[in-house]
Design a protein around this motif. Sequence first.
Motif, PDB file in Angstrom:
ATOM      1  N   GLU A  14      -1.306  -0.076  -9.040  1.00  0.00           N
ATOM      2  CA  GLU A  14      -0.965  -0.212  -7.632  1.00  0.00           C
ATOM      3  C   GLU A  14       0.529  -0.024  -7.381  1.00  0.00           C
ATOM      4  N   GLN A  15       1.353  -0.530  -8.272  1.00  0.00           N
ATOM      5  CA  GLN A  15       2.796  -0.400  -8.105  1.00  0.00           C
ATOM      6  C   GLN A  15       3.249   1.044  -8.293  1.00  0.00           C
ATOM      7  N   VAL A  16       2.654   1.742  -9.252  1.00  0.00           N
ATOM      8  CA  VAL A  16       2.992   3.153  -9.469  1.00  0.00           C
ATOM      9  C   VAL A  16       2.609   3.972  -8.235  1.00  0.00           C
ATOM     10  N   ILE A  17       1.424   3.691  -7.693  1.00  0.00           N
ATOM     11  CA  ILE A  17       0.966   4.412  -6.497  1.00  0.00           C
ATOM     12  C   ILE A  17       1.884   4.124  -5.317  1.00  0.00           C
ATOM     13  N   ALA A  18       2.287   2.868  -5.149  1.00  0.00           N
ATOM     14  CA  ALA A  18       3.197   2.514  -4.051  1.00  0.00           C
ATOM     15  C   ALA A  18       4.516   3.267  -4.179  1.00  0.00           C
ATOM     16  N   LEU A  24       7.080  10.118  -1.411  1.00  0.00           N
ATOM     17  CA  LEU A  24       6.556  11.255  -0.650  1.00  0.00           C
ATOM     18  C   LEU A  24       6.734  11.046   0.852  1.00  0.00           C
ATOM     19  N   LEU A  25       6.486   9.834   1.338  1.00  0.00           N
ATOM     20  CA  LEU A  25       6.681   9.554   2.764  1.00  0.00           C
ATOM     21  C   LEU A  25       8.136   9.755   3.161  1.00  0.00           C
ATOM     22  N   ALA A  26       9.065   9.365   2.305  1.00  0.00           N
ATOM     23  CA  ALA A  26      10.495   9.547   2.585  1.00  0.00           C
ATOM     24  C   ALA A  26      10.846  11.033   2.713  1.00  0.00           C
ATOM     25  N   LEU A  32      -3.000  12.578  -0.484  1.00  0.00           N
ATOM     26  CA  LEU A  32      -4.405  12.209  -0.606  1.00  0.00           C
ATOM     27  C   LEU A  32      -4.549  11.454  -1.916  1.00  0.00           C
ATOM     28  N   ILE A  33      -5.041  10.215  -1.843  1.00  0.00           N
ATOM     29  CA  ILE A  33      -5.277   9.398  -3.036  1.00  0.00           C
ATOM     30  C   ILE A  33      -6.778   9.375  -3.279  1.00  0.00           C
ATOM     31  N   VAL A  34      -7.192   9.810  -4.467  1.00  0.00           N
ATOM     32  CA  VAL A  34      -8.609   9.934  -4.779  1.00  0.00           C
ATOM     33  C   VAL A  34      -9.010   8.942  -5.861  1.00  0.00           C
ATOM     34  N   ALA A  35     -10.098   8.223  -5.581  1.00  0.00           N
ATOM     35  CA  ALA A  35     -10.712   7.323  -6.554  1.00  0.00           C
ATOM     36  C   ALA A  35     -12.187   7.233  -6.212  1.00  0.00           C
ATOM     37  N   TRP A  49      -1.347  -1.845   2.734  1.00  0.00           N
ATOM     38  CA  TRP A  49      -1.103  -2.643   3.940  1.00  0.00           C
ATOM     39  C   TRP A  49      -0.040  -3.693   3.692  1.00  0.00           C
ATOM     40  N   ASP A  50      -0.052  -4.277   2.515  1.00  0.00           N
ATOM     41  CA  ASP A  50       0.823  -5.413   2.239  1.00  0.00           C
ATOM     42  C   ASP A  50       1.642  -5.155   0.986  1.00  0.00           C
ATOM     43  N   ASN A  51       2.428  -4.108   1.039  1.00  0.00           N
ATOM     44  CA  ASN A  51       3.260  -3.740  -0.103  1.00  0.00           C
ATOM     45  C   ASN A  51       4.585  -4.498  -0.108  1.00  0.00           C
ATOM     46  N   GLY A  52       4.731  -5.433   0.764  1.00  0.00           N
ATOM     47  CA  GLY A  52       5.951  -6.207   0.872  1.00  0.00           C
ATOM     48  C   GLY A  52       6.276  -6.421   2.333  1.00  0.00           C
ATOM     49  N   PRO A  53       7.185  -7.325   2.624  1.00  0.00           N
ATOM     50  CA  PRO A  53       7.461  -7.682   4.008  1.00  0.00           C
ATOM     51  C   PRO A  53       7.990  -6.538   4.869  1.00  0.00           C
ATOM     52  N   THR A  54       8.659  -5.574   4.280  1.00  0.00           N
ATOM     53  CA  THR A  54       9.228  -4.484   5.078  1.00  0.00           C
ATOM     54  C   THR A  54       8.771  -3.113   4.605  1.00  0.00           C
ATOM     55  N   SER A  55       7.724  -3.050   3.813  1.00  0.00           N
ATOM     56  CA  SER A  55       7.383  -1.752   3.230  1.00  0.00           C
ATOM     57  C   SER A  55       5.923  -1.360   3.442  1.00  0.00           C
ATOM     58  N   PHE A  56       5.383  -1.600   4.628  1.00  0.00           N
ATOM     59  CA  PHE A  56       4.047  -1.122   4.962  1.00  0.00           C
ATOM     60  C   PHE A  56       3.998   0.384   4.773  1.00  0.00           C
ATOM     61  N   LEU A  57       2.954   0.858   4.141  1.00  0.00           N
ATOM     62  CA  LEU A  57       2.791   2.294   3.933  1.00  0.00           C
ATOM     63  C   LEU A  57       1.631   2.775   4.808  1.00  0.00           C
ATOM     64  N   PRO A  58       1.914   3.553   5.860  1.00  0.00           N
ATOM     65  CA  PRO A  58       0.874   3.979   6.791  1.00  0.00           C
ATOM     66  C   PRO A  58      -0.182   4.818   6.085  1.00  0.00           C
ATOM     67  N   HIS A  59      -1.445   4.439   6.300  1.00  0.00           N
ATOM     68  CA  HIS A  59      -2.531   5.101   5.587  1.00  0.00           C
ATOM     69  C   HIS A  59      -3.865   4.797   6.280  1.00  0.00           C
ATOM     70  N   GLY A  60      -4.904   5.416   5.759  1.00  0.00           N
ATOM     71  CA  GLY A  60      -6.255   5.141   6.240  1.00  0.00           C
ATOM     72  C   GLY A  60      -7.260   5.426   5.145  1.00  0.00           C
ATOM     73  N   LEU A  61      -8.472   4.934   5.369  1.00  0.00           N
ATOM     74  CA  LEU A  61      -9.596   5.223   4.480  1.00  0.00           C
ATOM     75  C   LEU A  61     -10.347   6.421   5.036  1.00  0.00           C
TER      76      LEU A  61
END
Length: 146
Positions: A14-18, A24-26, A32-35, A49-61
């Motif tokens: 999870e940390q590597v993916i974050a 990439l977002l920067a 696309l994350i595939v599993a 959603w909860d990668n830290g208090p200031t680091s939400f990563l916008p995404h969807g399923l």
Amino acid sequence: MQVDFYQLGRTPLEQVIATISQRLLAEDKRLLIVASDEGLRGRLDRMLWDNGPTSFLPHGLAGGSDDTRQPILLASEADAPNLARNILIADGEWRDVALTFDRAFFLFDASTLEGARLAWKLLAGREGVERRYWAQDERGKWVQKS
């Protein structure tokens, strides 16, 4: 196209993916994350959603009405309705469709090592494919090994 093989060890998946997602977002790129495992996608969804208090990563399923608008999309298949040119394979199961993207991140661990070795060999010498292999050193820093 570039394929980056990441051998997981010290740092959780999870940390590597974050970290990859944030980078990439920067750069204003989509991912696309595939599993194939629904449980893994659920864990990744919560982490993004909860990668830290200031680091939400916008995404969807994948499968939602806003798939095309998502900068990061979690999916079971390597179909990118969000028009991502980067794919991250989170479950250690190589998919040749990844070669249709500009860049692929292939994460694997000890349980999927043999499949990663096979993918590495199959991609050797393929025209237009540049392979890179990353592993962590004793301090946890990612080092390109090949």
